[in-house]
Design an enzyme around this catalytic site. Structure first.
Site, PDB file in Angstrom:
ATOM      1  CB  VAL A  13      -0.957   0.008   1.208  1.00  0.00           C
ATOM      2  CG1 VAL A  13      -1.694   1.336   1.308  1.00  0.00           C
ATOM      3  CG2 VAL A  13      -1.966  -1.135   1.085  1.00  0.00           C
ATOM      4  CD  GLU A  14       2.657   3.695   3.785  1.00  0.00           C
ATOM      5  OE1 GLU A  14       3.098   4.665   3.144  1.00  0.00           O
ATOM      6  OE2 GLU A  14       1.840   3.814   4.720  1.00  0.00           O
ATOM      7  CB  SER A  15       6.607   1.765  -1.502  1.00  0.00           C
ATOM      8  OG  SER A  15       6.894   0.401  -1.174  1.00  0.00           O
TER       9      SER A  15
END
Length: 217
Positions: A62-64
């Site tokens: 989700v972050e990267s």
């Protein structure tokens, strides 16, 4: 009779070809939307900081999207999008020699700091996963303010309303990712090798090429 047999064989071949194409297509979509990499570091530091490795894998996606060189508009860096201030704090506490922000692009360092920070959040928010994820996205200071505000929290313990839409959506994304990583990738993640790093690099190179093509269309 021979004609009927040939026709049946042809239909069977076509049928199985379609099935194979559907399976391959599904796997391509799966590995593109839910990639996985750096498993040894994920398992190693999840164990060290008493975390669920599937949760860590979900957060990274989700972050990267598993891009170790990712940088946000707020200068958060690397796989787990570590903010400069958090990275500096962790570098001091963990005793990372000659720490500097560029180290956050190192998957090993980034995952170590990210899992350490998650562990801190679990301690701060008494193991409440929703509060931890909200704090990881919006900051622990904001979550603490929300818990003290009757508009967002009725009992001082659980958020009834998350005022930031981005944070609310973030929790849903993590939950959706967790379902995939904890089921489809269950055995794969728990077999911690980094032989898939080539695949991750190839995936991001393909994405970059596609982005360039889209810009020039």
């Amino acid at each position: 009779m021979l004609f009927k047999i040939r026709k049946l064989i042809k239909k069977t071949i076509i049928f199985f070809t379609i099935i194979i194409l559907i399976i391959v297509g599904g796997l391509v979509v799966l590995t593109t939307k839910y990639p996985i990499g750096y498993k040894s570091a994920i398992v190693k530091y999840s164990n060290e900081y008493n975390l669920d490795p599937y949760l860590v894998a979900s957060i990274i996606n989700v972050e990267s999207k598993y891009d170790k060189n990712a940088i946000s508009s707020k200068e958060a860096k690397g796989l787990m999008q570590i903010a400069p201030q958090t990275g500096q704090w962790a570098g001091e506490v963990l005793g990372i020699e000659n720490y500097n922000a560029e180290m956050l692009f190192d998957p090993e360092v980034n995952i170590r700091i990210g899992t350490w920070y998650l562990n801190n959040l679990f301690t701060e928010f008494n193991g409440d996963l929703d509060l931890v994820l909200a704090a990881y996205n919006a900051g622990s200071g904001n979550v603490s303010k929300w818990l003290d505000n009757e508009e967002y929290c009725r009992d001082g313990v659980t958020l009834s309303v998350i005022p930031f839409k981005e944070t609310k959506d973030y929790l849903v994304k993590i939950q959706d990712n967790y379902k995939v990583y904890s089921s489809v990738y269950k055995e794969y993640i728990m077999n911690p090798t980094d032989k898939d790093s080539l695949y991750i690099n190839l995936l991001h190179n393909i994405r970059r090429v596609l982005k360039e093509l889209m810009r020039n269309i």
